[in-house]
Design a protein around this motif. Structure first.
Motif, PDB file in Angstrom:
ATOM      1  N   ALA A   1       3.401 -31.827   5.812  1.00 42.68           N
ATOM      2  CA  ALA A   1       3.192 -31.541   4.401  1.00 42.68           C
ATOM      3  C   ALA A   1       1.978 -30.653   4.186  1.00 42.68           C
ATOM      4  CB  ALA A   1       3.018 -32.844   3.639  1.00 42.68           C
ATOM      5  N   VAL A   2       2.064 -29.847   3.134  1.00 41.47           N
ATOM      6  CA  VAL A   2       0.923 -29.034   2.702  1.00 41.47           C
ATOM      7  C   VAL A   2       0.693 -29.334   1.227  1.00 41.47           C
ATOM      8  CG1 VAL A   2       2.374 -27.043   2.121  1.00 41.47           C
ATOM      9  CG2 VAL A   2      -0.047 -26.707   2.574  1.00 41.47           C
ATOM     10  N   ILE A   3      -0.575 -29.406   0.824  1.00 41.44           N
ATOM     11  CA  ILE A   3      -0.890 -29.609  -0.586  1.00 41.44           C
ATOM     12  C   ILE A   3      -0.901 -28.264  -1.295  1.00 41.44           C
ATOM     13  CG2 ILE A   3      -2.688 -30.254  -2.227  1.00 41.44           C
ATOM     14  CD1 ILE A   3      -1.491 -32.648  -1.173  1.00 41.44           C
ATOM     15  N   ALA A   4      -0.168 -28.184  -2.398  1.00 42.12           N
ATOM     16  CA  ALA A   4      -0.196 -27.012  -3.262  1.00 42.12           C
ATOM     17  C   ALA A   4      -0.940 -27.392  -4.532  1.00 42.12           C
ATOM     18  CB  ALA A   4       1.215 -26.550  -3.589  1.00 42.12           C
ATOM     19  N   SER A   5      -1.882 -26.562  -4.941  1.00 33.22           N
ATOM     20  CA  SER A   5      -2.715 -26.856  -6.099  1.00 33.22           C
ATOM     21  C   SER A   5      -2.430 -25.883  -7.239  1.00 33.22           C
ATOM     22  CB  SER A   5      -4.193 -26.750  -5.727  1.00 33.22           C
ATOM     23  OG  SER A   5      -4.522 -27.651  -4.700  1.00 33.22           O
ATOM     24  N   LYS A   6      -2.443 -26.417  -8.430  1.00 35.04           N
ATOM     25  CA  LYS A   6      -2.404 -25.581  -9.626  1.00 35.04           C
ATOM     26  C   LYS A   6      -3.834 -25.450 -10.122  1.00 35.04           C
ATOM     27  CE  LYS A   6      -0.349 -23.153 -12.788  1.00 35.04           C
ATOM     28  NZ  LYS A   6       0.333 -21.902 -12.411  1.00 35.04           N
ATOM     29  N   THR A   7      -4.340 -24.245 -10.173  1.00 31.55           N
ATOM     30  CA  THR A   7      -5.739 -24.025 -10.518  1.00 31.55           C
ATOM     31  C   THR A   7      -5.862 -23.120 -11.735  1.00 31.55           C
ATOM     32  OG1 THR A   7      -5.938 -22.092  -9.070  1.00 31.55           O
ATOM     33  CG2 THR A   7      -6.395 -24.247  -8.090  1.00 31.55           C
ATOM     34  N   SER A   8      -7.036 -23.149 -12.313  1.00 35.34           N
ATOM     35  CA  SER A   8      -7.358 -22.253 -13.421  1.00 35.34           C
ATOM     36  C   SER A   8      -8.811 -21.830 -13.295  1.00 35.34           C
ATOM     37  CB  SER A   8      -7.133 -22.955 -14.766  1.00 35.34           C
ATOM     38  OG  SER A   8      -7.972 -24.088 -14.902  1.00 35.34           O
ATOM     39  N   GLY A   9      -9.119 -20.656 -13.835  1.00 37.16           N
ATOM     40  CA  GLY A   9     -10.483 -20.156 -13.791  1.00 37.16           C
ATOM     41  C   GLY A   9     -10.885 -19.742 -12.399  1.00 37.16           C
ATOM     42  N   GLY A  10     -12.177 -19.590 -12.170  1.00 36.32           N
ATOM     43  CA  GLY A  10     -12.689 -19.163 -10.875  1.00 36.32           C
ATOM     44  C   GLY A  10     -12.655 -17.661 -10.725  1.00 36.32           C
ATOM     45  N   SER A  11     -13.315 -17.173  -9.670  1.00 38.58           N
ATOM     46  CA  SER A  11     -13.339 -15.744  -9.391  1.00 38.58           C
ATOM     47  C   SER A  11     -13.308 -15.532  -7.898  1.00 38.58           C
ATOM     48  CB  SER A  11     -14.608 -15.096  -9.959  1.00 38.58           C
ATOM     49  OG  SER A  11     -15.765 -15.586  -9.300  1.00 38.58           O
TER      50      SER A  11
END
Length: 638
Positions: A522-532
């Motif tokens: 398994a691999v973790i997929a992340s939903k992200t916002s912001g950042g640079s």
């Protein structure tokens, strides 16, 4: 259909099953335990194993310092490389700074006749690995990405452990990598061949030679990572040149290129326009359509309003048909009969008048929000504005013919079995990477991880599943399981973006598998916002241009930044090797991947697909010139 990948095969090593956590707050990604069982449910736990900021992924290879100065590479002669005569135009040191995470020797040059490249050779941090990056669309540009496809959080890439390289596939584009209607570079037969299959092999040869001159030895391990046309390039390498790379990561590949460009993409660019050029389905209705699809088919087991298996969705666009009374003939909350027909054509994909499919699948359910600008025009714009018009017509007129025909018109008369076969006979032997027999790559110790977003509107994911099945039919389930895995990401568009979690690291999985024998789970997929700073899976390798999504996927061809700011992780989900799916455990934070388990559906899908073509071996052509003027091609490798 053959059973899904099993947890054992004839050559599987017994490994300690451990899990990984990779600075999730910084990268928006964490890894799950490497478990892979098609027969039993799997649960998520998270335990640290040392895959931390020290970059301990794969073997613990020592840092290797250069044997010569960066400038000394200008004095080296690479003109005698086999089918890869190379000249170095510049070699200069780029210092570590706020915009560069490590110091490297930046090498730029050309492989004959005109394959331009860039190679970044770390001066203080190199650990004997090379990563070659693919390029999207019709390419025609060079831009090494500090965050290649599907590598978010892969420390060896960002800390300077890898030498990185990319080339322009042998030509300079005037229309951007997304394609354009006048692909005039393709009037040169040699440039066709270089774009088709030669450029990545030739540059790999040159890159290894330059690396050897700089460090005193070729890389211990060489990897390839590409998405879109970069994914096609990946498969082309492992099929035609199985010894070039130790392992490869292939994303959303345009591997069935002749059918994709000449038929599927060209066809989609015609379905929303009447004979007078007016638009049938306005982009303003796509949101309503998408909402209806999600209400019908979103998987409640995911808790994020995404479709986990679009192939199982039974949505009928006729359910949105407007009532016949004049007051509701064409409101914003319904579809006219003409508009229902457009949507049905999109889901079905290109078909001939007799009903024969000319490509492997149509638009996946859940992709509707990304149709705007791709083949449904933005408000006030026409057919020439949609991205697939340019890439389709560019292939039909220029790229797909040995002798260009600028008079070809893009209309419904083109989409016949005879037209498809004609283009296939002419150029599939140099462009397509559909050979399902990867025996030689496997025998060389190669490992291959393939991935695809399940809402990809540019390259439908059905073809990826069909190719996996063709590999199984050709090589056998056990042999395929020994070196190949497929990951499908719900809600992810073309090479990234979309409503789903699209930040993940498959490259570390690939490195571990190839170097230590640790089977990827398994691999973790992340939903992200912001950042640079660089991030996400795409690495700037979009084919056909950016697609509309709730997460903007822009070109990220920039240096690794030491001053990048962390993105906010909205939620995480585990993704297991296909055909496993994921379900909520029933307790715990619904946003946390640790509270989800894997399961195998009771009924596995049949991934065989009946269409006008097939995925078989023996179609490839090899081309060359004897007198420097005329080119000949044949089935046998010279």
């Amino acid at each position: 259909m053959s059973p899904g990948p099993a947890h054992s095969s004839k050559r599987t090593r017994i490994v300690i099953l451990v899990a990984v956590a990779v600075a999730a707050l910084v990268t928006g990604l964490a890894l799950l335990p490497d478990t892979f069982s098609a027969d039993a449910d799997a649960h998520v736990t998270q335990v640290s194993t040392g895959h931390t900021a020290t970059g301990h992924v794969g073997k613990d290879l020592p840092v290797t310092k250069p044997k010569i100065s960066c400038a000394d590479l200008l004095q080296k002669d690479f003109g005698a490389l086999d089918d890869a005569a190379t000249s170095v135009a510049s070699a200069s040191v780029v210092a570590k700074s706020g915009s560069n995470a490590y110091e490297y020797c930046d090498v730029k040059g050309t492989v004959a006749p005109q394959i331009q490249f860039e190679l970044r050779l770390p001066t203080q941090t190199y650990r004997q690995r090379y990563l070659q990056e693919g390029c999207g669309g019709y390419c025609g540009m060079v831009g090494v990405s500090a965050q290649p496809a599907a590598s978010t959080g892969c420390v060896p890439v960002t800390d300077g452990s890898f030498a990185l390289g990319q080339d322009n596939q042998g030509h300079v584009s005037t229309s951007g990598m997304g394609g354009g209607s006048a692909e005039v570079w393709a009037t040169n037969p040699q440039l066709k061949v270089d774009f088709g299959y030669r450029s990545e092999h030739a540059f790999a040869t040159a890159a290894k030679a330059i690396t050897k001159a700089f460090y005193g030895a070729e890389p211990t391990y060489s990897y390839y990572d590409g998405c879109s046309d970069g994914g096609r390039e990946t498969l082309m390498e492992v099929q035609r040149y199985p010894g070039d790379f130790s392992a490869a990561l292939v994303g959303a590949p345009a591997f069935n290129q002749t059918a994709l460009n000449a038929m599927q993409e060209a066809y989609l660019s015609t379905i929303d326009f009447r004979a007078d050029g007016s638009t049938i389905l306005p982009a303003s209705k796509l949101g309503m359509l998408h909402k209806a699809v999600m209400a019908k088919c979103a998987d409640p087991k995911l808790n994020n309003d995404l479709i986990q298996d679009p192939a199982a969705c039974a949505f009928d666009p006729a359910s949105l048909k407007c009532a016949d009374n004049a007051d509701n003939k064409d409101s914003s909350s319904c579809l006219t009969s003409e508009q229902v027909d457009v949507v049905r054509k999109a889901y079905a994909g290109v078909t001939a008048p007799d009903g024969t499919h000319l490509y492997t699948g149509g638009q996946p359910y859940g992709s509707e929000a990304a149709w705007e600008g791709l083949f449904i025009p933005k408000a006030g714009q026409g057919q020439r504005s949609v991205q697939l018009y340019g890439i389709g017509l560019g292939f039909l007129r220029w790229v797909g013919k040995w002798e260009a025909d600028p008079t070809v018109k893009l209309d419904a008369s083109l989409f016949t079995v005879d037209t498809f076969k004609a283009y296939q006979r002419e150029v599939s032997g140099i462009y397509d990477a559909t050979d399902p027999d990867l025996t030689k790559f496997h025998e060389a110790g190669g490992k291959l991880i393939q991935w695809h977003g399940l809402t990809d509107p540019n390259i439908p994911p059905t073809g990826t599943r069909v190719y996996r099945q063709a590999m199984i039919d050709t090589m056998g389930q056990d042999e395929v399981d020994d070196f190949y895995r497929l990951y499908l990401f719900p809600g992810v568009n073309h090479c990234g973006g979309g409503d789903g979690p699209d930040s993940f690291d498959l490259l570390s999985k690939l490195i571990d598998w190839r170097e230590t024998g640790k089977t990827p789970g398994a691999v973790i997929a992340s939903k992200t916002s912001g950042g640079s700073g660089p991030g996400g899976p795409a690495g700037g390798q979009l084919g056909g241009g950016d697609t509309k999504s709730t997460k903007d996927t822009k070109d990220t061809k920039a240096s690794a930044s030491a001053s990048s700011t962390a993105a906010t992780v909205e939620y995480t989900r585990p993704v297991y090797p296909y055909p496993q799916l994921v379900a909520y455990d029933g307790s715990g934070d619904k946003k946390d991947a640790a509270n989800y388990r894997a399961y195998t559906p009771d009924k596995l899908p049949d991934d065989h697909y009946k269409w006008a073509g097939s995925f078989t071996s023996g179609y490839q052509e090899w081309c060359g010139t004897k007198d420097g003027k005329s080119m000949s091609c044949g089935r046998h490798k010279p």
